[in-house]
Design a protein around this motif. Structure first.
Motif, short mmCIF file in Angstrom:
data_model
loop_
_atom_site.label_atom_id
_atom_site.label_comp_id
_atom_site.label_asym_id
_atom_site.label_seq_id
_atom_site.Cartn_x
_atom_site.Cartn_y
_atom_site.Cartn_z
N ASP A 105 0.84 -1.20 0.00
CA ASP A 105 0.00 0.00 0.00
C ASP A 105 0.87 1.25 0.00
OD1 ASP A 105 0.79 0.45 2.73
OD2 ASP A 105 -0.90 -0.75 3.42
N ARG A 106 0.23 2.40 -0.16
CA ARG A 106 0.94 3.67 -0.24
C ARG A 106 1.69 3.98 1.06
NH1 ARG A 106 0.29 8.07 -3.70
NH2 ARG A 106 1.33 9.90 -2.91
N ALA A 107 1.09 3.69 2.20
CA ALA A 107 1.75 3.96 3.47
C ALA A 107 3.09 3.23 3.54
CB ALA A 107 0.85 3.57 4.64
N ARG A 108 3.11 1.99 3.09
CA ARG A 108 4.36 1.21 3.13
C ARG A 108 5.40 1.82 2.19
NH1 ARG A 108 8.26 -0.23 5.33
NH2 ARG A 108 9.30 -2.15 4.79
N ILE A 109 4.99 2.22 0.99
CA ILE A 109 5.95 2.77 0.04
C ILE A 109 6.49 4.10 0.55
CG2 ILE A 109 4.60 4.16 -1.61
CD1 ILE A 109 7.04 1.41 -2.60
N GLU A 110 5.67 4.86 1.27
CA GLU A 110 6.14 6.12 1.84
C GLU A 110 7.15 5.86 2.96
OE1 GLU A 110 2.62 8.41 2.72
OE2 GLU A 110 2.36 8.93 0.60
N GLU A 111 6.95 4.79 3.73
CA GLU A 111 7.93 4.39 4.75
C GLU A 111 9.25 4.02 4.10
OE1 GLU A 111 6.46 1.14 7.08
OE2 GLU A 111 4.73 2.26 7.79
N ILE A 112 9.17 3.27 3.02
CA ILE A 112 10.38 2.85 2.31
C ILE A 112 11.12 4.07 1.78
CG2 ILE A 112 11.21 1.62 0.25
CD1 ILE A 112 8.80 -0.35 0.75
N ALA A 113 10.41 4.98 1.15
CA ALA A 113 11.04 6.20 0.62
C ALA A 113 11.68 7.00 1.74
CB ALA A 113 10.02 7.04 -0.14
N ALA A 114 11.02 7.09 2.87
CA ALA A 114 11.55 7.86 4.01
C ALA A 114 12.83 7.24 4.57
CB ALA A 114 10.49 7.96 5.10
N SER A 115 13.07 5.96 4.29
CA SER A 115 14.28 5.30 4.80
C SER A 115 15.50 5.50 3.89
CB SER A 115 14.01 3.80 5.00
OG SER A 115 13.89 3.12 3.76
N ASP A 116 15.32 6.18 2.77
CA ASP A 116 16.42 6.45 1.84
C ASP A 116 17.44 7.37 2.52
OD1 ASP A 116 18.11 7.32 -0.22
OD2 ASP A 116 16.48 7.73 -1.62
N PRO A 117 18.72 7.02 2.49
CA PRO A 117 19.74 7.89 3.06
C PRO A 117 19.74 9.31 2.47
CG PRO A 117 20.66 5.73 2.69
CD PRO A 117 19.29 5.73 2.06
N PHE A 118 19.30 9.45 1.23
CA PHE A 118 19.16 10.78 0.64
C PHE A 118 18.19 11.63 1.46
CE2 PHE A 118 20.19 10.09 -4.20
CZ PHE A 118 21.54 10.01 -3.91
N VAL A 119 17.10 11.02 1.94
CA VAL A 119 16.11 11.74 2.74
C VAL A 119 16.73 12.13 4.09
CG1 VAL A 119 13.87 11.57 3.90
CG2 VAL A 119 14.15 10.68 1.57
N ALA A 120 17.40 11.18 4.73
CA ALA A 120 18.03 11.45 6.03
C ALA A 120 19.04 12.59 5.92
CB ALA A 120 18.69 10.20 6.58
N ALA A 121 19.74 12.66 4.78
CA ALA A 121 20.74 13.71 4.58
C ALA A 121 20.12 15.02 4.10
CB ALA A 121 21.79 13.23 3.58
N GLY A 122 18.84 15.00 3.79
CA GLY A 122 18.16 16.20 3.34
C GLY A 122 18.55 16.67 1.96
N VAL A 123 18.92 15.72 1.07
CA VAL A 123 19.36 16.12 -0.27
C VAL A 123 18.33 15.84 -1.37
CG1 VAL A 123 21.80 15.87 0.33
CG2 VAL A 123 20.61 13.95 -0.77
N CYS A 124 17.17 15.27 -1.00
CA CYS A 124 16.15 15.03 -2.01
C CYS A 124 14.76 15.03 -1.39
CB CYS A 124 16.39 13.72 -2.78
SG CYS A 124 15.63 12.25 -2.09
N ALA A 125 13.78 15.24 -2.25
CA ALA A 125 12.38 15.13 -1.88
C ALA A 125 11.75 14.09 -2.80
CB ALA A 125 11.68 16.47 -2.04
#
Length: 98
Positions: free
Chosen positions: A55-75
Protein backbone atom coordinates in the motif's frame (compact mmCIF):
# COMPACT_ATOMS: atom_id res chain seq x y z
CA UNK A 1 2.56 -0.15 -8.32
CA UNK A 2 4.27 3.16 -7.65
CA UNK A 3 6.45 5.66 -9.44
CA UNK A 4 8.82 7.38 -7.02
CA UNK A 5 10.24 10.60 -8.38
CA UNK A 6 13.24 12.02 -6.53
CA UNK A 7 14.12 15.68 -6.90
CA UNK A 8 17.43 16.88 -5.53
CA UNK A 9 17.12 19.69 -3.01
CA UNK A 10 20.86 20.20 -2.54
CA UNK A 11 23.88 20.71 -4.81
CA UNK A 12 25.26 17.62 -6.56
CA UNK A 13 28.37 17.53 -4.35
CA UNK A 14 26.07 17.05 -1.32
CA UNK A 15 24.11 14.35 -3.22
CA UNK A 16 27.34 12.59 -4.23
CA UNK A 17 28.52 12.59 -0.61
CA UNK A 18 25.58 10.29 0.25
CA UNK A 19 25.48 8.36 -3.04
CA UNK A 20 27.23 5.21 -1.79
CA UNK A 21 24.72 4.82 1.07
CA UNK A 22 21.83 5.49 -1.33
CA UNK A 23 23.10 2.81 -3.74
CA UNK A 24 23.39 0.28 -0.89
CA UNK A 25 19.81 1.16 0.12
CA UNK A 26 18.65 0.61 -3.48
CA UNK A 27 20.36 -2.81 -3.53
CA UNK A 28 18.53 -3.74 -0.33
CA UNK A 29 15.16 -2.77 -1.81
CA UNK A 30 15.86 -4.81 -4.97
CA UNK A 31 16.81 -7.82 -2.83
CA UNK A 32 13.50 -7.52 -0.97
CA UNK A 33 11.59 -7.43 -4.28
CA UNK A 34 10.30 -3.90 -3.75
CA UNK A 35 12.02 -2.13 -6.66
CA UNK A 36 11.69 -3.09 -10.32
CA UNK A 37 13.73 -0.36 -12.03
CA UNK A 38 15.54 2.83 -11.09
CA UNK A 39 17.87 5.44 -12.48
CA UNK A 40 18.96 9.06 -12.72
CA UNK A 41 16.90 11.65 -14.50
CA UNK A 42 18.49 13.43 -17.43
CA UNK A 43 19.44 16.19 -16.73
CA UNK A 44 20.72 14.96 -13.38
CA UNK A 45 18.33 16.72 -11.03
CA UNK A 46 16.96 13.59 -9.36
CA UNK A 47 15.89 10.06 -10.15
CA UNK A 48 12.98 7.71 -10.78
CA UNK A 49 12.12 4.37 -9.16
CA UNK A 50 9.43 1.89 -10.23
CA UNK A 51 8.32 0.10 -7.06
CA UNK A 52 5.78 -2.33 -5.64
CA UNK A 53 4.40 -2.55 -2.11
CA UNK A 54 1.24 -3.59 -0.33
CA UNK A 55 0.00 0.00 0.00
CA UNK A 56 0.94 3.67 -0.24
CA UNK A 57 1.75 3.96 3.47
CA UNK A 58 4.36 1.21 3.13
CA UNK A 59 5.95 2.77 0.04
CA UNK A 60 6.14 6.12 1.84
CA UNK A 61 7.93 4.39 4.75
CA UNK A 62 10.38 2.85 2.31
CA UNK A 63 11.04 6.20 0.62
CA UNK A 64 11.55 7.86 4.01
CA UNK A 65 14.28 5.30 4.80
CA UNK A 66 16.42 6.45 1.84
CA UNK A 67 19.74 7.89 3.06
CA UNK A 68 19.16 10.78 0.64
CA UNK A 69 16.11 11.74 2.74
CA UNK A 70 18.03 11.45 6.03
CA UNK A 71 20.74 13.71 4.58
CA UNK A 72 18.16 16.20 3.34
CA UNK A 73 19.36 16.12 -0.27
CA UNK A 74 16.15 15.03 -2.01
CA UNK A 75 12.38 15.13 -1.88
CA UNK A 76 10.09 12.31 -3.04
CA UNK A 77 6.91 12.51 -5.11
CA UNK A 78 4.94 9.24 -4.95
CA UNK A 79 2.47 8.35 -7.70
CA UNK A 80 0.35 5.22 -7.32
CA UNK A 81 -1.10 3.59 -10.42
CA UNK A 82 -2.86 0.40 -11.48
CA UNK A 83 -0.64 -1.54 -13.89
CA UNK A 84 -3.27 -3.03 -16.18
CA UNK A 85 -0.75 -3.66 -18.97
CA UNK A 86 2.84 -4.82 -18.51
CA UNK A 87 5.71 -6.34 -20.40
CA UNK A 88 5.64 -10.15 -20.16
CA UNK A 89 8.49 -10.03 -17.62
CA UNK A 90 6.28 -7.97 -15.28
CA UNK A 91 3.11 -10.04 -15.69
CA UNK A 92 3.07 -11.01 -12.01
CA UNK A 93 2.52 -7.30 -11.16
CA UNK A 94 -0.38 -6.85 -13.60
CA UNK A 95 -3.64 -5.73 -12.00
CA UNK A 96 -7.26 -5.64 -13.04
CA UNK A 97 -9.63 -2.75 -12.54
CA UNK A 98 -12.27 -3.34 -9.88
Amino acid sequence: MFVLELTYTAPLDAVDAVLEAHLAWLDEQYEKGRFLASGRKNPRDGGVILAVAEDRARIEEIAASDPFVAAGVCAYRVTEFTATKTAPELERYRETLA
